[in-house]
Design a protein around this motif. Structure first.
Motif, PDB file in Angstrom:
ATOM      1  N   ARG A  73       0.480  18.368  17.953  1.00  0.00           N
ATOM      2  CA  ARG A  73       1.924  18.310  18.205  1.00  0.00           C
ATOM      3  C   ARG A  73       2.297  17.127  19.094  1.00  0.00           C
ATOM      4  N   GLU A  74       1.430  16.802  20.063  1.00  0.00           N
ATOM      5  CA  GLU A  74       1.744  15.749  21.028  1.00  0.00           C
ATOM      6  C   GLU A  74       1.346  14.364  20.548  1.00  0.00           C
ATOM      7  N   ALA A  75       0.662  14.252  19.417  1.00  0.00           N
ATOM      8  CA  ALA A  75       0.120  12.966  18.965  1.00  0.00           C
ATOM      9  C   ALA A  75       1.206  11.910  18.854  1.00  0.00           C
ATOM     10  N   GLY A  76       0.921  10.724  19.405  1.00  0.00           N
ATOM     11  CA  GLY A  76       1.856   9.617  19.329  1.00  0.00           C
ATOM     12  C   GLY A  76       3.051   9.733  20.238  1.00  0.00           C
ATOM     13  N   GLY A  77       3.117  10.789  21.038  1.00  0.00           N
ATOM     14  CA  GLY A  77       4.293  11.026  21.857  1.00  0.00           C
ATOM     15  C   GLY A  77       4.175  10.453  23.257  1.00  0.00           C
ATOM     16  N   ASN A  78       5.296  10.308  23.919  1.00  0.00           N
ATOM     17  CA  ASN A  78       5.335   9.905  25.318  1.00  0.00           C
ATOM     18  C   ASN A  78       6.488  10.648  25.986  1.00  0.00           C
ATOM     19  N   SER A  79       6.577  10.501  27.298  1.00  0.00           N
ATOM     20  CA  SER A  79       7.551  11.291  28.051  1.00  0.00           C
ATOM     21  C   SER A  79       8.933  10.646  28.113  1.00  0.00           C
ATOM     22  N   CYS A  80       9.141   9.514  27.421  1.00  0.00           N
ATOM     23  CA  CYS A  80      10.426   8.808  27.513  1.00  0.00           C
ATOM     24  C   CYS A  80      11.254   8.926  26.239  1.00  0.00           C
ATOM     25  N   SER A  81      10.755   8.412  25.147  1.00  0.00           N
ATOM     26  CA  SER A  81      11.529   8.421  23.908  1.00  0.00           C
ATOM     27  C   SER A  81      10.581   8.227  22.735  1.00  0.00           C
ATOM     28  N   ARG A  82      11.038   8.541  21.557  1.00  0.00           N
ATOM     29  CA  ARG A  82      10.202   8.412  20.365  1.00  0.00           C
ATOM     30  C   ARG A  82      10.296   6.998  19.792  1.00  0.00           C
ATOM     31  N   SER A 131       0.351  11.969  28.391  1.00  0.00           N
ATOM     32  CA  SER A 131       0.493  13.273  29.036  1.00  0.00           C
ATOM     33  C   SER A 131       1.961  13.545  29.343  1.00  0.00           C
ATOM     34  N   SER A 132       2.306  14.804  29.411  1.00  0.00           N
ATOM     35  CA  SER A 132       3.704  15.181  29.647  1.00  0.00           C
ATOM     36  C   SER A 132       4.070  15.207  31.125  1.00  0.00           C
ATOM     37  N   SER A 133       3.090  15.054  32.010  1.00  0.00           N
ATOM     38  CA  SER A 133       3.382  15.083  33.445  1.00  0.00           C
ATOM     39  C   SER A 133       2.668  13.942  34.141  1.00  0.00           C
ATOM     40  N   GLY A 134       3.299  13.387  35.186  1.00  0.00           N
ATOM     41  CA  GLY A 134       2.703  12.284  35.911  1.00  0.00           C
ATOM     42  C   GLY A 134       3.510  11.949  37.147  1.00  0.00           C
ATOM     43  N   ASN A 224      12.787   5.555  37.855  1.00  0.00           N
ATOM     44  CA  ASN A 224      12.663   6.740  36.998  1.00  0.00           C
ATOM     45  C   ASN A 224      11.871   6.495  35.718  1.00  0.00           C
ATOM     46  N   SER A 225      11.283   5.295  35.561  1.00  0.00           N
ATOM     47  CA  SER A 225      10.293   5.132  34.498  1.00  0.00           C
ATOM     48  C   SER A 225       9.134   6.078  34.804  1.00  0.00           C
ATOM     49  N   GLN A 226       8.394   6.448  33.778  1.00  0.00           N
ATOM     50  CA  GLN A 226       7.346   7.448  33.940  1.00  0.00           C
ATOM     51  C   GLN A 226       5.962   6.832  33.769  1.00  0.00           C
ATOM     52  N   VAL A 227       5.030   7.207  34.667  1.00  0.00           N
ATOM     53  CA  VAL A 227       3.633   6.799  34.571  1.00  0.00           C
ATOM     54  C   VAL A 227       2.796   8.055  34.351  1.00  0.00           C
ATOM     55  N   VAL A 228       2.031   8.083  33.266  1.00  0.00           N
ATOM     56  CA  VAL A 228       1.235   9.263  32.916  1.00  0.00           C
ATOM     57  C   VAL A 228      -0.128   8.807  32.395  1.00  0.00           C
ATOM     58  N   ARG A 229      -1.040   9.741  32.285  1.00  0.00           N
ATOM     59  CA  ARG A 229      -2.357   9.428  31.733  1.00  0.00           C
ATOM     60  C   ARG A 229      -2.296   9.342  30.208  1.00  0.00           C
ATOM     61  N   LEU A 230      -3.140   8.470  29.671  1.00  0.00           N
ATOM     62  CA  LEU A 230      -3.331   8.438  28.224  1.00  0.00           C
ATOM     63  C   LEU A 230      -4.272   9.576  27.840  1.00  0.00           C
ATOM     64  N   GLN A 231      -3.885  10.338  26.843  1.00  0.00           N
ATOM     65  CA  GLN A 231      -4.736  11.414  26.316  1.00  0.00           C
ATOM     66  C   GLN A 231      -5.292  10.984  24.966  1.00  0.00           C
ATOM     67  N   ALA A 232      -6.582  11.123  24.805  1.00  0.00           N
ATOM     68  CA  ALA A 232      -7.214  10.788  23.531  1.00  0.00           C
ATOM     69  C   ALA A 232      -8.317  11.800  23.270  1.00  0.00           C
ATOM     70  N   MET A 233      -8.411  12.285  22.047  1.00  0.00           N
ATOM     71  CA  MET A 233      -9.428  13.283  21.721  1.00  0.00           C
ATOM     72  C   MET A 233      -9.812  13.213  20.249  1.00  0.00           C
ATOM     73  N   ARG A 234     -11.013  13.660  19.986  1.00  0.00           N
ATOM     74  CA  ARG A 234     -11.520  13.786  18.618  1.00  0.00           C
ATOM     75  C   ARG A 234     -11.854  15.258  18.354  1.00  0.00           C
ATOM     76  N   TRP A 235     -11.536  15.732  17.154  1.00  0.00           N
ATOM     77  CA  TRP A 235     -11.906  17.071  16.710  1.00  0.00           C
ATOM     78  C   TRP A 235     -12.765  16.930  15.456  1.00  0.00           C
ATOM     79  N   PHE A 236     -13.905  17.622  15.438  1.00  0.00           N
ATOM     80  CA  PHE A 236     -14.814  17.515  14.292  1.00  0.00           C
ATOM     81  C   PHE A 236     -15.762  18.715  14.259  1.00  0.00           C
ATOM     82  N   VAL A 237     -16.420  18.901  13.111  1.00  0.00           N
ATOM     83  CA  VAL A 237     -17.403  19.964  12.925  1.00  0.00           C
ATOM     84  C   VAL A 237     -18.791  19.341  12.943  1.00  0.00           C
TER      85      VAL A 237
END
Length: 333
Positions: A73-82, A131-134, A224-237
């Protein structure tokens, strides 16, 4: 002399014992009752084991879908705008060299074990987001490459990969300082010449291609610009080393990837398809043009799970195939 009189008459019936035939009949009846009781016990035990195994499979599927859905759901998103333009200054040439540095797509799929470490014949997925918080920017000095943010004890550490954004653009960079842990002065520095992969420029302005000189393309982020962590993850079997397969996750920690984490046991297969805007059907990863991954608006997960116990009528394990569809919040707002 008195002599005892010995009677040859049979004892009264109330004094007689059980005959051999009666004893055998009683034993047979007892065995029948015991056998029926044992059969009922075994049947109930088998039913319980089957129900327990099925419940565990369904619970594992629910957990797998829920955990993966959060990241998707959060992929490609940021806390400012799309759909913001993104200046990625990581690495010597901008954009970095690791897969998690390539922010632009947000989603990247792989088929048939193409992702290193995944099981042959299974699909896998890479997801990136902010990330959504920072912290909020109070002041930004592009010349000294320093943000002043609140809260002052913001929790970021030197070498963390961060994203800063306003309503015009976003920038991906590596925090070069301060080196204190924890940081208490509210500074976040994005200078060059430090860290791995480091920053090719301290200029955070958007340009195509990225201007990888020391000052680069200057840009000042306002209040009021936002600084947050970059989130990156892989899902696999992958093989779990215990004679079965599991669902694994690898996530970015600081500026490097953490060891893989086993999330759900008993996931035998994962197939993933993707939906493009205006598309009438979900497509395999091979059907998504390289330039259109950033447009993917929904992801369909197809998981095959198995139980741990052999409870089937033929001595096999329970298998279930379940589907779940997740829309990308940032691309469907």
């Amino acid at each position: 002399m008195n002599k005892r009189h010995i009677s040859l008459r049979p004892f009264p019936r109330r004094y007689r014992g059980v005959s051999l035939i009666e004893l055998m009949i009683a034993l047979v009846l007892g065995l029948l009752v015991t056998g029926a009781a044992i059969g009922m016990f075994l049947s109930n035990s088998r039913t319980y084991d089957t129900t327990e195994s099925l419940s565990r499979v369904q619970e594992n599927a629910r957990m797998a879908f829920e955990l993966m859905a959060r990241d998707i759901r959060e992929a490609g998103g940021n806390s400012c705008s799309r759909n913001l333009p993104i200046a990625n200054v990581l690495g010597p040439a901008g954009g970095g060299t690791g897969w998690w540095n390539n922010w632009g797509n947000g989603v990247q799929g792989y088929e048939n074990g193409a992702l290193a470490g995944s099981l042959a014949g299974t699909d896998s997925i890479e997801l990136m987001s902010a990330s959504s918080s920072g912290a909020s920017v109070v002041a930004h000095n592009p010349t000294s490459a320093t943000f002043d943010v609140v809260p002052q004890t913001h929790g970021f550490l030197a070498n963390d990969i961060l994203v800063v954004c306003d309503f015009r653009q976003a920038s991906v960079f590596q925090m070069s300082g301060p080196s204190a842990n924890p940081v208490t002065n509210g500074n976040v520095v994005h200078n060059t010449g430090a860290g791995t992969p480091g920053n090719c420029s301290k200029g955070l302005g958007f340009a195509q291609p990225i201007n990888c000189t020391t000052n680069g393309t200057p840009y000042t982020y306002g209040d009021n610009s936002q600084v947050v962590r970059l989130q990156a993850m892989r899902w696999f079997v992958a093989d779990n080393g215990r004679g079965g397969n599991s669902l694994f996750r690898v996530a970015l920690r600081g500026n490097d990837l953490a060891p893989r984490e086993e999330v759900i046991e008993g996931v035998e297969n994962m197939q993933i398809t993707y939906l493009l805007p205006g598309g009438g059907q979900y497509l395999d990863a091979a059907g998504i043009p390289a330039a259109r991954w950033r447009e993917v608006s929904a992801v369909r997960l197809d998981l095959t799970l198995s139980g741990r116990e052999n409870v089937g009528t033929d001595g096999s394990r329970i298998n279930r195939r379940l589907q779940h569809t997740v829309t990308l919040r940032n691309r469907n707002a």
